[in-house]
Design a protein around this motif. Structure first.
Motif, PDB file in Angstrom:
ATOM      1  N   ALA A 226      38.951 145.092  13.018  1.00 23.03           N
ATOM      2  CA  ALA A 226      39.642 146.282  12.877  1.00 23.03           C
ATOM      3  C   ALA A 226      41.093 146.007  12.277  1.00 23.03           C
ATOM      4  O   ALA A 226      41.512 144.758  12.358  1.00 23.03           O
ATOM      5  N   ARG A 227      41.933 146.927  11.692  1.00 25.10           N
ATOM      6  CA  ARG A 227      43.144 146.688  11.216  1.00 25.10           C
ATOM      7  C   ARG A 227      44.083 147.818  11.807  1.00 25.10           C
ATOM      8  O   ARG A 227      43.671 148.996  12.137  1.00 25.10           O
ATOM      9  N   VAL A 228      45.516 147.628  11.818  1.00 26.50           N
ATOM     10  CA  VAL A 228      46.418 148.273  12.465  1.00 26.50           C
ATOM     11  C   VAL A 228      47.708 148.266  11.675  1.00 26.50           C
ATOM     12  O   VAL A 228      47.852 147.011  11.171  1.00 26.50           O
ATOM     13  N   ARG A 229      48.383 149.304  11.445  1.00 22.76           N
ATOM     14  CA  ARG A 229      49.655 148.962  10.410  1.00 22.76           C
ATOM     15  C   ARG A 229      50.673 148.434  11.422  1.00 22.76           C
ATOM     16  O   ARG A 229      50.922 148.966  12.697  1.00 22.76           O
ATOM     17  N   VAL A 230      51.569 147.513  10.872  1.00 29.24           N
ATOM     18  CA  VAL A 230      52.689 146.968  11.601  1.00 29.24           C
ATOM     19  C   VAL A 230      53.950 146.760  10.636  1.00 29.24           C
ATOM     20  O   VAL A 230      53.737 146.388   9.391  1.00 29.24           O
ATOM     21  N   GLY A 231      54.865 147.626  11.047  1.00 23.41           N
ATOM     22  CA  GLY A 231      55.939 147.659  10.180  1.00 23.41           C
ATOM     23  C   GLY A 231      57.010 146.377  10.111  1.00 23.41           C
ATOM     24  O   GLY A 231      57.040 145.309  11.174  1.00 23.41           O
ATOM     25  N   TRP A 232      57.900 146.410   9.291  1.00 25.47           N
ATOM     26  CA  TRP A 232      58.923 145.181   9.389  1.00 25.47           C
ATOM     27  C   TRP A 232      59.694 145.463  10.839  1.00 25.47           C
ATOM     28  O   TRP A 232      60.238 146.451  11.311  1.00 25.47           O
ATOM     29  N   GLY A 233      59.811 144.524  11.368  1.00 28.55           N
ATOM     30  CA  GLY A 233      60.625 144.388  12.899  1.00 28.55           C
ATOM     31  C   GLY A 233      59.629 144.588  14.020  1.00 28.55           C
ATOM     32  O   GLY A 233      59.993 144.551  15.175  1.00 28.55           O
ATOM     33  N   GLN A 234      58.316 145.030  13.566  1.00 34.74           N
ATOM     34  CA  GLN A 234      57.473 145.086  14.995  1.00 34.74           C
ATOM     35  C   GLN A 234      56.544 143.973  15.240  1.00 34.74           C
ATOM     36  O   GLN A 234      56.447 143.181  14.396  1.00 34.74           O
ATOM     37  N   ARG A 235      55.890 144.370  16.250  1.00 33.19           N
ATOM     38  CA  ARG A 235      55.048 143.198  16.720  1.00 33.19           C
ATOM     39  C   ARG A 235      53.682 143.743  17.284  1.00 33.19           C
ATOM     40  O   ARG A 235      53.636 145.058  17.539  1.00 33.19           O
ATOM     41  N   LEU A 236      52.650 143.200  16.818  1.00 37.88           N
ATOM     42  CA  LEU A 236      51.282 143.582  17.284  1.00 37.88           C
ATOM     43  C   LEU A 236      50.715 142.789  18.417  1.00 37.88           C
ATOM     44  O   LEU A 236      50.903 141.695  18.529  1.00 37.88           O
ATOM     45  N   ALA A 237      50.219 143.478  19.454  1.00 38.28           N
ATOM     46  CA  ALA A 237      49.514 143.015  20.501  1.00 38.28           C
ATOM     47  C   ALA A 237      48.101 143.411  20.681  1.00 38.28           C
ATOM     48  O   ALA A 237      47.532 144.725  20.387  1.00 38.28           O
TER      49      ALA A 237
END
Length: 419
Positions: A226-237
């Motif tokens: 799967a893919r998910v969008r993550v922006g500058w300054g953000q974190r993925l969990a």
């Protein structure tokens, strides 16, 4: 694929000025890898633009070559799926700037990652002067024995790899502090009744939305992507729960439940306890989870002494905004006690993105002049597929659309997490 400059792009350029930061990726689906024939002569190596490719692995003592142009002051990275040893060298082959050996196990085809920055960073603390100044690098592939003891003279096998480059970064800011790398979790939420089908192809991931949980079905021995969008300054969990509660399913064999996170360059970036163990004939729900550092171009300078729970080698590649990838799998702990081919494991995939999106860095040329829209062939997320396919993912830099590509791994049945 040519750039498409729209009125909105012009307006964005005027709004941000010449030093417009990197922004976001669109929802266009990615394209398939382009076939390329590497040569056995260094001087005849095909020139590869950033993109996703497929080829065959070398056998015996044969060396295969490809040529890559790195922006002055910038960086290059290559992620390879398949059993192979890889090096990035200077054009004459006299100096090796980076090398990697396949990570293998009984259920993995292989994965290798090599990169070369033009300036010293914590992710590559030493570079010779030749490697720093080189703009023409050679990707050198040689055969690599697999863990089953097969010889390097075996029949050639397919490889998939992605080439990415990035121009020089200006105003990167400070790397993520240790406190910003503490463990975060993707909570389990209520799910809809119908299952989400995860792609089993890395070059065609299923697009998911953060802040949701999805019911999925895992086939042991096959990845789910799967893919998910993550922006500058953000974190993925992200986390995976299995067997999903309420399904009354107990695995007929013991299984490793694994989840991994990858950056837009397909570098491993996920920290945490990414593996959980499912016991045979036990229907108790277990969870495996992972998380990233905040996305920052300055993370390439995260020192091991300042690394948090994510780990320095993963935080150092959480450096570009865009699509981040989650790969899940259920693998038999013992091949002799694997579940039957018909068995399916009901699971729940949880996705969370935290933090407020912020501005990214600016890119500059060798004179230090800000570049509003770097060419597609210079972006860290990659360029065209090399096949001219219009089925690609776009990244917008300063409002101008450029191409984003993914690594393919049709032969990489499962990924081995890289510590």
């Amino acid at each position: 694929m040519p750039f498409r400059v729209t009125a909105a792009a012009v307006g964005a350029a005027l709004l941000f000025g010449a030093a417009a930061p990197a922004a976001y990726a669109t929802d266009t689906e990615p394209g398939a890898p382009a076939a390329v024939q590497l040569t056995t002569a260094r001087g005849d190596a095909p020139k590869l633009a950033p993109g996703v490719y497929q080829t065959t692995a070398p056998t015996g003592e044969t060396e295969h070559y490809a040529s890559i142009t790195r922006p002055k002051g910038g960086s290059v990275a290559v992620a390879i799926f398949g059993a192979v040893h890889a090096s990035l060298t200077t054009a004459d082959g006299e100096t090796t700037c980076s090398s990697g050996t396949t990570t293998l196990s009984h259920d993995v085809t292989g994965y290798t990652f090599v990169s070369a920055d033009a300036t010293e960073t914590k992710r590559q603390s030493y570079l010779s002067d030749d490697c720093k100044s080189a703009t023409h690098l050679i990707l050198e592939l040689t055969a690599d024995d697999d863990s089953s003891g097969a010889t390097a003279t075996a029949q050639p096998k397919p490889l998939q790899f992605v080439v990415t480059t990035e121009p020089k970064v200006k105003n990167a800011g400070a790397p993520a502090p240790k406190s910003a790398q503490d463990e975060i979790k993707a909570p389990s939420r209520s799910t809809p009744d119908s299952n989400i089908t995860l792609s089993d192809k890395l070059y065609a991931p299923t697009t998911l939305t953060a802040g949701k949980s999805y019911p999925v079905t895992l086939k042991p021995g096959t990845i789910g992507v799967a893919r998910v969008r993550v922006g500058w300054g953000q974190r993925l969990a992200a986390s995976i729960d299995a067997p999903r509660n309420g399904t009354n399913v107990a695995p007929p064999a013991s299984l490793d439940l694994v989840i991994d996170a990858f950056s837009p360059q397909w570098a491993p970036v996920g920290g945490g306890s990414r593996t959980s163990y499912l016991y045979k004939q036990d229907g108790t729900e277990k969870t495996a989870g992972t998380y990233t550092a905040p996305v920052s171009a300055a993370n390439r300078s995260v020192d091991y002494g300042d690394a948090g729970d994510v780990g320095a080698n993963h935080a150092q590649w959480t450096t570009v905004a865009g699509w981040y990838y989650v790969v899940v799998r259920a693998a038999a702990d013992d091949d002799k006690d694997a579940p039957p081919p018909s068995f399916r494991l009901p699971a729940r995939l949880n996705i969370e993105v935290t933090g407020t999106p912020s501005s990214g860095p600016t890119y500059v040329d060798t004179a230090g002049t800000a570049v509003a829209a770097p060419p597609a062939t210079q972006l860290s997320q990659g360029g065209s597929t090399g096949s001219g396919s219009s089925s690609t993912t776009l990244l917008r830099i300063g409002g101008t659309a450029v191409v984003l590509v993914l690594a393919a791994a049709a032969v990489a049945i499962l990924l081995r997490r890289r510590a």
